[in-house]
Design a protein around this motif. Structure first.
Motif, mmCIF file in Angstrom:
data_model
loop_
_atom_site.group_PDB
_atom_site.id
_atom_site.type_symbol
_atom_site.label_atom_id
_atom_site.label_comp_id
_atom_site.label_asym_id
_atom_site.label_seq_id
_atom_site.Cartn_x
_atom_site.Cartn_y
_atom_site.Cartn_z
ATOM 1 N N ALA A 1 15.442 19.755 21.960
ATOM 2 C CA ALA A 1 17.003 19.817 21.914
ATOM 3 C C ALA A 1 17.347 19.341 20.472
ATOM 4 O O ALA A 1 16.725 19.115 19.793
ATOM 5 N N THR A 2 18.589 19.617 20.272
ATOM 6 C CA THR A 2 19.198 19.695 18.832
ATOM 7 C C THR A 2 20.491 19.141 19.180
ATOM 8 O O THR A 2 21.382 19.438 19.953
ATOM 9 N N ILE B 1 24.499 17.551 22.609
ATOM 10 C CA ILE B 1 23.149 17.713 22.288
ATOM 11 C C ILE B 1 22.857 19.051 23.166
ATOM 12 O O ILE B 1 23.156 19.176 24.522
ATOM 13 N N GLU B 2 22.449 20.029 22.465
ATOM 14 C CA GLU B 2 22.155 21.123 23.050
ATOM 15 C C GLU B 2 20.554 21.510 23.325
ATOM 16 O O GLU B 2 19.588 21.012 22.976
ATOM 17 N N ALA B 3 20.458 21.629 25.023
ATOM 18 C CA ALA B 3 19.126 21.788 25.612
ATOM 19 C C ALA B 3 18.313 22.717 25.102
ATOM 20 O O ALA B 3 18.510 23.866 24.577
ATOM 21 N N PRO C 1 19.170 8.408 21.468
ATOM 22 C CA PRO C 1 18.402 8.379 22.519
ATOM 23 C C PRO C 1 18.358 9.502 23.677
ATOM 24 O O PRO C 1 17.645 9.429 24.562
ATOM 25 N N LYS C 2 19.341 10.483 23.621
ATOM 26 C CA LYS C 2 19.596 11.495 24.585
ATOM 27 C C LYS C 2 18.659 12.784 23.918
ATOM 28 O O LYS C 2 18.787 13.847 24.583
ATOM 29 N N ALA D 1 19.825 25.161 30.856
ATOM 30 C CA ALA D 1 20.207 23.766 31.283
ATOM 31 C C ALA D 1 21.522 23.299 30.676
ATOM 32 O O ALA D 1 21.946 24.069 29.420
ATOM 33 N N PRO D 2 22.401 22.497 31.133
ATOM 34 C CA PRO D 2 23.609 22.067 30.632
ATOM 35 C C PRO D 2 23.529 21.578 29.418
ATOM 36 O O PRO D 2 22.612 20.691 29.265
#
Length: 542
Positions: free
Chosen positions: A161-162, A216-218, A155-156, A223-224
């Motif tokens: 993103a990865t 979760i890599e943005a 869900p995130k 972005a963090p």
């Protein structure tokens, strides 16, 4: 779909375990893997049916379960993106096994829970979460398909993103502010080059022990990342700084309003740097490594030089501020050719009268110090022109000996004089404190180079300079910017003409209580505008 149906992944090879009516009639282990045949009844027009939802969600989860990313992708409305994300879930996320438990369908949406085992280099931990998928009718094919979104997997996850699992040095060397709060480039982008240098110089070869995390890599590098799971907590080595997280946050927001802006904040009582910020963010720290003409902010030093040589008395002493003055054949003017009749030293300073300084400084020639006085005063009382060991790379102020018209230009911060936001922040800090404290960004005992020192300002000089800067902040060129700043305050504006620019650079230096700041905004015009806005915002964070 029955809640008793479970899709399970074991040992990196995904298989299915069936136990409910929802999957009846389908051979789960070793069955037909042709996605087209599984979805044969999923074509047609109009809204998807309950049967469409049951079969499409079942077949998608089945293909995902057995590790067939391409087959699962064909059951979505974006096959390429879905297949790539499904492969990444296993390969970069290091999902070794998982159990997916579907719930009952709600219209076209099927919710499910996932309990996954994340495994990396001998470390394992469970990651549990809930997600959902929605079945829609394909626009072109008319087939019932999963409406593909990365959030189907987690869900995130958002577009681009990865999901990743691996060793992280995020906390292995940690820079902290004066109160021990963590400083990161993700939260404070301007600190990226600063933190890199601090880690290199002050980690003493100890990099701590990296941890292992799932995150979760943005998609946006600025972005963090979002940490989902910590498999192994790393051991951190802290690097202490003098920065203040609250002031730094204000500085970041302040410079972001402008295309090219820099600011530095310094504590007058200690010389500790509280904030460093630049816009745009880059590897070059303009705030501390830049070198440009500072405009009329230099008049703080010029006023001190006049007091040192007895060319002017106290703040209320009468002085001249004519429309123009000629120096060695060059004519200098005030902004819009203003002049002051029957003015005082305070009046000329608060209104930034150029001609006053040149008119009053003529006698220096008779004393034989006309070309050297400014650099001598700057070094003697303000530490400018010395070599500063700040703790990271910085460019020292340049106030060279000059001749003729260049000397007059230097008095008002033009000519060959060069400074940066750090330099002019220190100007205000020195006036407020009554003595120069060389700025540092780490505790002084950590500095390996020799710190620059200077003589304290004579008491009368310090009191007069504070009176002049106070007048500028309350009833002069700096009043508009400083109107919202409370406390014991003072300031000086500056605008510096630069060849090739239609607008001057905007400069501003000021203090309030035990915080001083200096800013430059490229092509910002008058110092009372953009640079003043930046400094006031920073001072209000104290």
């Amino acid at each position: 779909m029955s809640s008793r149906v479970k899709t399970a992944f074991f040992g990196g090879v995904f298989v299915l375990v069936a136990g409910g009516v929802g999957f009846a009639g389908y051979e789960m282990l070793g069955g037909d893997s042709d996605a087209a045949s599984l979805n044969a009844s999923g074509s047609g027009a109009g809204e998807v049916t309950a049967q469409d939802v049951e079969r499409t969600s079942r077949d998608f989860l089945a293909a995902w379960a057995r590790g067939d990313a391409d087959a699962a992708g064909t059951l979505t409305d974006d096959p390429a993106a879905a297949a790539e994300a499904l492969r990444g879930f296993r390969e970069t996320g290091h999902v070794e096994n998982a159990v997916v438990t579907p719930g009952a369908a709600s219209g076209a949406t099927v919710r499910y829970t996932v309990k996954a085992t994340i495994s990396f280099e001998g470390h394992e931990k469970e990651l549990a979460y809930a997600s959902e998928l929605t079945v829609v009718r394909g626009k072109n094919s008319g087939r019932a398909l999963v409406d593909w979104r990365p959030a189907v997997l987690h869900p995130k996850l958002i577009e681009g993103a990865t999901l990743r699992t691996g060793a992280t040095t995020r906390g292995s060397i940690l820079a902290v502010d004066r109160e021990g709060r963590e400083l990161t480039a993700e939260k404070y982008p301007s600190l990226a080059p600063v933190l890199d240098t601090l880690r290199t110089r002050y980690a003493d070869g100890a990099a701590g022990e990296p941890g292992v995390e799932t995150w979760i890599e943005a998609a946006d590098a600025a972005a963090p990342n979002q940490t989902l799971l910590t498999l192994v907590k790393g051991k951190t080595k802290k690097v202490q700084t003098t920065l203040d997280a609250d002031v730094q946050a204000a500085a970041e927001l302040a410079v972001k309003k402008y295309d090219r802006a820099s600011v530095v904040a310094v504590r007058p009582s200690t010389g500790e740097i509280s904030a460093v910020a630049n816009s745009p963010v880059s590897g070059f720290n303009v705030a501390m490594e830049g070198a440009q003409a500072p405009g009329s902010t230099m008049k703080v030093v010029t006023a001190a030089m006049m007091l040192e040589h007895g060319l002017v008395g106290g703040p209320t002493s009468p002085v001249e501020c004519p429309k123009e003055v000629t120096w060695s054949g060059r004519t200098f003017h005030n902004n819009k050719n203003f002049f002051i009749e029957n003015g005082t030293f305070r009046d000329s300073f608060r209104r930034s009268c150029n001609t006053f300084f040149m008119k009053a400084l003529g006698p220096l020639n008779a004393k034989g110090v006309e070309d050297t006085a400014l650099s001598q005063t700057a070094r003697k009382y303000f530490g400018l022109g010395g070599v500063w060991s700040v703790g990271i790379a910085s460019t020292d102020a340049g106030i060279p000996v000059s001749k003729g018209p260049e000397t007059a230009a230097s008095y008002i911060g033009q000519g060959k004089v060069t400074m940066n936001a750090l330099s002019i922040a220190s100007l205000s800090a020195t006036v407020k404190n009554g003595a120069f404290r060389q700025p540092v960004i780490v505790p002084r005992e950590m500095i390996k180079g020799k710190l620059t020192t200077a003589q304290p300002l004579p008491k009368n000089m310090a009191a007069t300079l504070r009176s002049l800067m106070g007048a500028a902040a309350t009833d002069g060129t700096a009043a508009k910017a400083m109107s919202a700043v409370s406390g014991d305050k003072g300031a000086k504006t500056g605008s510096a003409e630069v060849d090739g620019q239609s607008d001057s650079n905007s400069w501003f230096t000021g203090y309030a209580d035990d915080l001083a700041a200096g800013s430059v905004v490229q092509s910002g015009g008058y110092g009372s505008g953009p640079a003043g806005d930046v400094v006031a915002s920073v001072l209000n964070a104290r």
